[in-house]
Enzyme design. Structure first.
Site, mmCIF file in Angstrom:
data_model
loop_
_atom_site.group_PDB
_atom_site.id
_atom_site.type_symbol
_atom_site.label_atom_id
_atom_site.label_comp_id
_atom_site.label_asym_id
_atom_site.label_seq_id
_atom_site.Cartn_x
_atom_site.Cartn_y
_atom_site.Cartn_z
ATOM 1 N N HIS B 208 0.805 -1.219 0.000
ATOM 2 C CA HIS B 208 0.000 0.000 0.000
ATOM 3 C C HIS B 208 0.842 1.274 0.000
ATOM 4 O O HIS B 208 0.320 2.360 -0.204
ATOM 5 C CB HIS B 208 -0.962 -0.012 1.194
ATOM 6 C CG HIS B 208 -2.059 -1.019 1.024
ATOM 7 N ND1 HIS B 208 -3.138 -1.102 1.866
ATOM 8 C CD2 HIS B 208 -2.236 -1.994 0.099
ATOM 9 C CE1 HIS B 208 -3.925 -2.086 1.468
ATOM 10 N NE2 HIS B 208 -3.399 -2.640 0.404
ATOM 11 N N SER B 212 -1.155 -0.739 -5.519
ATOM 12 C CA SER B 212 -1.135 -2.010 -6.234
ATOM 13 C C SER B 212 -0.709 -1.822 -7.680
ATOM 14 O O SER B 212 -0.983 -0.780 -8.284
ATOM 15 C CB SER B 212 -2.524 -2.633 -6.203
ATOM 16 O OG SER B 212 -2.987 -2.726 -4.881
ATOM 17 N N LYS B 234 -16.166 -7.879 -6.501
ATOM 18 C CA LYS B 234 -15.489 -8.627 -7.563
ATOM 19 C C LYS B 234 -14.782 -9.856 -6.977
ATOM 20 O O LYS B 234 -14.862 -10.950 -7.543
ATOM 21 C CB LYS B 234 -14.480 -7.713 -8.263
ATOM 22 C CG LYS B 234 -13.845 -8.369 -9.475
ATOM 23 C CD LYS B 234 -13.222 -7.362 -10.406
ATOM 24 C CE LYS B 234 -12.728 -8.036 -11.667
ATOM 25 N NZ LYS B 234 -12.436 -7.117 -12.732
ATOM 26 N N ASP B 235 -14.103 -9.673 -5.839
ATOM 27 C CA ASP B 235 -13.399 -10.801 -5.209
ATOM 28 C C ASP B 235 -14.371 -11.863 -4.707
ATOM 29 O O ASP B 235 -14.005 -13.034 -4.596
ATOM 30 C CB ASP B 235 -12.536 -10.314 -4.041
ATOM 31 C CG ASP B 235 -11.334 -9.514 -4.519
ATOM 32 O OD1 ASP B 235 -11.098 -9.503 -5.744
ATOM 33 O OD2 ASP B 235 -10.643 -8.911 -3.679
#
Lengths: 80, 398
Positions: B208, B212, B234-235
């Site tokens: 962080h 990313s 999404k994950d």
């Protein structure tokens, strides 16, 4: 969060063009599904071959040779 | 919201503000694909392993006379004990599958390259800790494979000149694998996951700091969205797929990744005919066996981790990271993947004539990958920033 732990990058606010009632989950997932799968697999046959040929080739080469020679593959005079 | 309410908002309190900054409002590149979900998924796997492990430890007895039976007690008498045990045993494999996808994703998109060297190094430390934790976790069931696996692997330390035998005695806590060994392995198996948590927090913090990476491998400073809710949702797709995949093993094939000999209580007298490590050790096992000398084989393991650590410093391609835009590296990457699969296969084959040759070629190719790593970067540097010039999100001008 930022370079050197400094200021954070700004987060964009996402503006929806559709209301939640009009949105679909994964729209277009099944559209041209077969062609998409083809593009990702056989369409990229060079990438597939680079992984599959060494692995499957080595496996069958040694398995076939081992079966023929009763458990020992004769690939050089060393094993005669 | 009034100013007073804002000041006392939960997300602005000392610990919660950090959690908010890193887990909720973390600025994430808007173009991450599903492969990026393996990192958070690995975190979930670690939590599952710790939770199931803590509950298993409540019913387990670390003593050579009772350990095997206490595991059977968990399986038969404890309410839901079979589920806890199968979840923990298969969870280790699932964790390592997820971490392998995570590592190969990082390798493909060049996430390890500058300025994220420390992310890479902390990741390798986590991987090493995971391997050690998984190995010592195989001992507590105290079956035949637990006993002989511990005997073989700890004996490797005897290859170290001068102090080798002393180290082995120290590891065993005696002159053979016994009660002292089981106790210290169980104790360390309880401790190391918490070190893994610490290392994972460090890994996340390091990631962080610079943000990313993304599939395009370019600076995405101007195109960030909050990780919650977008990437949580999404994950979630990956988490559900993973839950289905791991459930197949837990409910329908719980012992397929284990070894049947581990259902025989540990016995120092008969040696199992074919001692095979767990699947995740097979590549290292193959590299270890590739050198026909005990000390040489043991010495070959250290360069594996040194190479993994050195990767960000070997790669010269800082501005064009992703293999999608590096055709030479793309080919090398795929051949490396093939070699990794071959190492896994050869690691479980007996050391006989057909397999010896390929068992020596595969480790050579493995190290060759790292040796030639600087070349693609050097070649591409002749055409600097060829990608970022033609794209909207280029590096900010100094």
């Amino acid at each position: 969060m930022g370079v050197g732990g400094g200021s954070s990058a700004k987060v964009k606010s996402v503006v929806y063009a559709l209301s939640p009632y009009q949105q679909q989950t994964m729209p277009g997932l099944w559209k041209d599904f077969t062609s998409k799968i083809y593009k990702r697999t056989l369409g990229d046959w060079v990438s597939i071959s680079l992984v599959a040929v060494p692995v499957i080739g080595t496996y069958f080469y040694f398995s076939y040779g081992t079966t023929l020679n009763h458990g020992y593959l004769i690939i050089s005079n060393e094993y005669h | 919201m009034t100013i007073r309410n804002q000041r006392f908002s939960l997300l602005k309190q000392p610990i919660f503000s950090i959690l908010n900054q890193h887990l909720i409002n973390y600025p994430t590149p808007s173009n991450l694909n599903y492969w990026a979900g393996f990192g958070p998924l690995a975190g979930i796997c670690l939590v599952i392993q710790i939770v199931t492990g803590v509950f298993l430890a409540m019913h387990y007895t670390p003593h050579v006379d009772l350990a095997f039976n206490s595991v059977e007690h968990i399986m038969r008498d404890v309410e839901g004990g079979w589920f806890l045990r199968y979840m923990h045993a298969n969870g280790a494999s699932m964790f390592l599958i997820v971490v392998h996808f995570h590592m190969f994703r990082s390798l493909y998109y060049g996430s390890y390259s500058s300025p994220r060297e420390f992310v890479r190094c902390s990741g390798v430390v986590i991987f090493l800790l995971m391997i050690v934790t998984a190995f010592i976790g195989y001992v507590p069931p105290w079956g035949q494979m637990s006993f002989w696996g511990a005997t073989v692997i700890t004996s490797l330390a005897s290859a170290i000149p001068v102090v080798g035998d002393t180290i082995v005695t120290w590891l065993w806590g005696g002159f053979s694998v016994g009660n002292a060994t089981l106790n210290r392995f169980f104790s360390l198996h309880y401790l190391l996951p918490f070190l893994l948590v610490g290392a994972s927090i460090l890994h996340l913090g390091a990631l962080h700091q610079y943000g990313s990476n993304n599939p395009l491998g370019i600076n995405s400073y101007t195109d960030k969205i909050a990780s919650y809710p977008y990437y949580y949702v999404k994950d979630l797709v990956g988490w559900v797929a993973f839950a289905i995949f791991s459930s197949i093993f837990i409910f329908y094939a719980p012992n397929v990744l284990g070894h049947p000999d581990n259902y025989i209580p540990a016995n120092p007298m008969p040696t199992p005919p074919h001692i095979v490590p767990e699947w995740y050790f097979l590549p290292i096992h193959a590299i270890l066996r590739s050198i026909p000398d005990k000390a040489g084989g043991v010495a070959a393991i250290a360069p594996v981790f040194i190479c993994l650590l050195a990767l960000p410093f070997l790669n010269q391609s800082m501005y064009v990271r992703s293999a999608k835009f590096r055709p030479i590296y793309h080919i090398i990457y795929l051949l490396f993947l093939a070699d990794r699969l071959l190492l896994g296969w050869i690691g479980c084959q007996p050391v006989e004539a057909p397999f010896v040759t390929i068992g020596q070629i595969s480790p050579f190719v493995f190290f060759l990958f790292f040796a030639i790593m600087p070349i693609p970067g050097r070649v591409q540097r002749e055409n600097p920033n060829y990608f970022s010039e033609n794209f909207a999100f280029s590096y900010p001008k100094k």
